[in-house]
Design a protein around this motif. Structure first.
Motif, PDB file in Angstrom:
ATOM      1  N   TRP A 129       0.846  -1.196   0.000  1.00  0.00           N
ATOM      2  CA  TRP A 129       0.000   0.000   0.000  1.00  0.00           C
ATOM      3  C   TRP A 129       0.876   1.239   0.000  1.00  0.00           C
ATOM      4  O   TRP A 129       2.069   1.171   0.292  1.00  0.00           O
ATOM      5  CB  TRP A 129      -0.966  -0.003   1.182  1.00  0.00           C
ATOM      6  N   LEU A 130       0.269   2.347  -0.379  1.00  0.00           N
ATOM      7  CA  LEU A 130       0.974   3.613  -0.509  1.00  0.00           C
ATOM      8  C   LEU A 130       0.233   4.680   0.288  1.00  0.00           C
ATOM      9  O   LEU A 130      -1.003   4.722   0.291  1.00  0.00           O
ATOM     10  CB  LEU A 130       1.046   4.027  -1.980  1.00  0.00           C
ATOM     11  N   LEU A 131       0.987   5.510   0.958  1.00  0.00           N
ATOM     12  CA  LEU A 131       0.389   6.589   1.745  1.00  0.00           C
ATOM     13  C   LEU A 131      -0.565   7.399   0.872  1.00  0.00           C
ATOM     14  O   LEU A 131      -0.225   7.786  -0.248  1.00  0.00           O
ATOM     15  CB  LEU A 131       1.494   7.482   2.310  1.00  0.00           C
ATOM     16  N   GLY A 132      -1.770   7.672   1.396  1.00  0.00           N
ATOM     17  CA  GLY A 132      -2.832   8.242   0.581  1.00  0.00           C
ATOM     18  C   GLY A 132      -2.725   9.714   0.263  1.00  0.00           C
ATOM     19  O   GLY A 132      -3.681  10.295  -0.265  1.00  0.00           O
ATOM     20  N   ALA A 133      -1.588  10.342   0.537  1.00  0.00           N
ATOM     21  CA  ALA A 133      -1.470  11.785   0.317  1.00  0.00           C
ATOM     22  C   ALA A 133      -1.563  12.189  -1.141  1.00  0.00           C
ATOM     23  O   ALA A 133      -2.053  13.278  -1.474  1.00  0.00           O
ATOM     24  CB  ALA A 133      -0.154  12.290   0.911  1.00  0.00           C
ATOM     25  N   PHE A 134      -1.100  11.321  -2.046  1.00  0.00           N
ATOM     26  CA  PHE A 134      -1.052  11.678  -3.464  1.00  0.00           C
ATOM     27  C   PHE A 134      -1.117  10.376  -4.248  1.00  0.00           C
ATOM     28  O   PHE A 134      -0.097   9.732  -4.499  1.00  0.00           O
ATOM     29  CB  PHE A 134       0.249  12.434  -3.761  1.00  0.00           C
ATOM     30  N   LEU A 135      -2.317   9.962  -4.622  1.00  0.00           N
ATOM     31  CA  LEU A 135      -2.515   8.677  -5.282  1.00  0.00           C
ATOM     32  C   LEU A 135      -3.232   8.856  -6.611  1.00  0.00           C
ATOM     33  O   LEU A 135      -4.297   9.485  -6.668  1.00  0.00           O
ATOM     34  CB  LEU A 135      -3.351   7.737  -4.403  1.00  0.00           C
ATOM     35  N   LEU A 136      -2.648   8.285  -7.656  1.00  0.00           N
ATOM     36  CA  LEU A 136      -3.311   8.221  -8.953  1.00  0.00           C
ATOM     37  C   LEU A 136      -4.043   6.883  -9.026  1.00  0.00           C
ATOM     38  O   LEU A 136      -3.433   5.825  -8.862  1.00  0.00           O
ATOM     39  CB  LEU A 136      -2.294   8.318 -10.084  1.00  0.00           C
ATOM     40  N   MET A 137      -5.356   6.925  -9.278  1.00  0.00           N
ATOM     41  CA  MET A 137      -6.177   5.718  -9.260  1.00  0.00           C
ATOM     42  C   MET A 137      -6.936   5.577 -10.568  1.00  0.00           C
ATOM     43  O   MET A 137      -7.487   6.548 -11.087  1.00  0.00           O
ATOM     44  CB  MET A 137      -7.159   5.780  -8.085  1.00  0.00           C
ATOM     45  N   ARG A 138      -6.953   4.366 -11.087  1.00  0.00           N
ATOM     46  CA  ARG A 138      -7.677   4.096 -12.317  1.00  0.00           C
ATOM     47  C   ARG A 138      -9.178   4.087 -12.025  1.00  0.00           C
ATOM     48  O   ARG A 138      -9.640   3.422 -11.099  1.00  0.00           O
ATOM     49  CB  ARG A 138      -7.240   2.761 -12.909  1.00  0.00           C
ATOM     50  N   ARG A 139      -9.952   4.823 -12.834  1.00  0.00           N
ATOM     51  CA  ARG A 139     -11.388   4.931 -12.561  1.00  0.00           C
ATOM     52  C   ARG A 139     -12.099   3.580 -12.652  1.00  0.00           C
ATOM     53  O   ARG A 139     -12.995   3.297 -11.873  1.00  0.00           O
ATOM     54  CB  ARG A 139     -12.052   5.936 -13.509  1.00  0.00           C
ATOM     55  N   THR A 140     -11.692   2.747 -13.598  1.00  0.00           N
ATOM     56  CA  THR A 140     -12.345   1.445 -13.709  1.00  0.00           C
ATOM     57  C   THR A 140     -12.142   0.622 -12.444  1.00  0.00           C
ATOM     58  O   THR A 140     -13.024  -0.140 -12.037  1.00  0.00           O
ATOM     59  CB  THR A 140     -11.819   0.676 -14.930  1.00  0.00           C
ATOM     60  N   MET A 141     -10.997   0.771 -11.798  1.00  0.00           N
ATOM     61  CA  MET A 141     -10.769   0.084 -10.534  1.00  0.00           C
ATOM     62  C   MET A 141     -11.674   0.643  -9.449  1.00  0.00           C
ATOM     63  O   MET A 141     -12.304  -0.105  -8.682  1.00  0.00           O
ATOM     64  CB  MET A 141      -9.307   0.218 -10.104  1.00  0.00           C
ATOM     65  N   LEU A 142     -11.759   1.966  -9.364  1.00  0.00           N
ATOM     66  CA  LEU A 142     -12.618   2.581  -8.357  1.00  0.00           C
ATOM     67  C   LEU A 142     -14.068   2.171  -8.549  1.00  0.00           C
ATOM     68  O   LEU A 142     -14.787   1.911  -7.577  1.00  0.00           O
ATOM     69  CB  LEU A 142     -12.485   4.104  -8.410  1.00  0.00           C
ATOM     70  N   ASP A 143     -14.510   2.099  -9.793  1.00  0.00           N
ATOM     71  CA  ASP A 143     -15.880   1.662 -10.065  1.00  0.00           C
ATOM     72  C   ASP A 143     -16.095   0.227  -9.597  1.00  0.00           C
ATOM     73  O   ASP A 143     -17.121  -0.112  -9.001  1.00  0.00           O
ATOM     74  CB  ASP A 143     -16.195   1.775 -11.558  1.00  0.00           C
ATOM     75  N   GLU A 144     -15.101  -0.625  -9.864  1.00  0.00           N
ATOM     76  CA  GLU A 144     -15.216  -2.028  -9.465  1.00  0.00           C
ATOM     77  C   GLU A 144     -15.240  -2.178  -7.944  1.00  0.00           C
ATOM     78  O   GLU A 144     -15.979  -3.006  -7.402  1.00  0.00           O
ATOM     79  CB  GLU A 144     -14.045  -2.822 -10.041  1.00  0.00           C
ATOM     80  N   LEU A 145     -14.444  -1.357  -7.242  1.00  0.00           N
ATOM     81  CA  LEU A 145     -14.367  -1.446  -5.791  1.00  0.00           C
ATOM     82  C   LEU A 145     -15.469  -0.659  -5.094  1.00  0.00           C
ATOM     83  O   LEU A 145     -15.587  -0.712  -3.867  1.00  0.00           O
ATOM     84  CB  LEU A 145     -13.015  -0.913  -5.298  1.00  0.00           C
TER      85      LEU A 145
END
Length: 251
Positions: free
Chosen positions: A162-178
């Protein structure tokens, strides 16, 4: 691919005025979520501000900002960060070259330019006890290489738990799935949770040292043993273990 930035401000108007102009040149759209009155004073033209009628958890605000954007990637940036030029592009390049990269995080540095441990292992019971009790007084700050990976300074992108949440690039398709971040976390542990759920769903998390971001990390729970923040963190860890009881076996 397009990038949408989400900045959540809870009374951080001064910091927002410094961060947002630094993001404008690196992303395609920016949404600032004002969680309490006075959290945003002014923003550059084209930046949208969402005013909350009542305060929400950080995770709920990240979800709110994500829903208001359209980019292929969503960048969550806390107000206490400052990206160096090209930081977002480096994160995007890493993610684009790896179709299962759901989350990419930068090399974080303290304001004085020294390295900040942001790539970490998923927490264990024993390690958490050491970090969150007076036992940590027996160690130097961040002296848990098994958790903070302080003995590793990779020069090329490398996978992370895991990575500290201060600056995270996230794929939208992943966010939709989760179904996004878990708004049940009041504050703390939500970044561990989203990375853990991403892992279980087969999404990779990558640390990208070429992307450099300065982070004025308050680290309140690393400096005090008894505060409301300590309680919030303990509740967050309890929620994480209720959701993922298999971590109780990670001693």
């Amino acid at each position: 691919m397009s990038v949408s930035a989400v900045v959540v401000s809870h009374g951080h108007a001064d910091e927002v005025e410094l961060l947002v102009p630094a993001l404008v040149e690196q992303v395609d759209e920016i949404v600032v979520v004002s969680n309490v009155a006075g959290s945003v004073r002014s923003v550059p033209r084209g930046v949208r501000v969402l005013e909350n009628p009542r305060p929400l958890s950080l995770a709920a605000n990240v979800n709110l900002g994500t829903a208001a954007t359209t980019g292929d990637f969503v960048l969550n940036a806390t107000p206490d960060t400052r990206p160096e030029p090209g930081a977002v592009a480096a994160l995007v390049a890493c993610a684009e070259s790896r179709p299962r990269c759901g989350i990419a995080g930068p090399q974080l540095r303290w304001p004085d330019g020294t390295w900040q441990p942001s790539r970490r292992r998923f927490p264990t019971i024993g390690g958490t006890i050491v970090r969150r009790t007076p036992l940590r007084a027996l160690r130097a700050p961040y002296d848990q290489p098994g958790h903070y990976l302080t003995d590793e300074r990779p020069e090329a992108p490398v996978e992370a738990d895991w990575l500290l949440g201060a600056f995270l690039l996230m794929r939208r398709t992943m966010l939709d799935e989760l179904d996004g971040w878990d708004p049940g976390y009041r504050h703390y542990v939500e970044d561990i949770d989203v990375c853990y759920r991403a892992m279980r769903a087969g999404w990779e998390r990558w640390y990208v040292p070429q992307a450099v971001v300065h982070h004025r990390y308050a680290a309140v729970i690393d400096r005090t043993f008894l505060s409301r923040h300590t309680i919030w963190h303990a509740r967050g860890m309890a929620r994480f273990l209720r959701k993922h009881p298999e971590r109780l076996l990670a001693l």
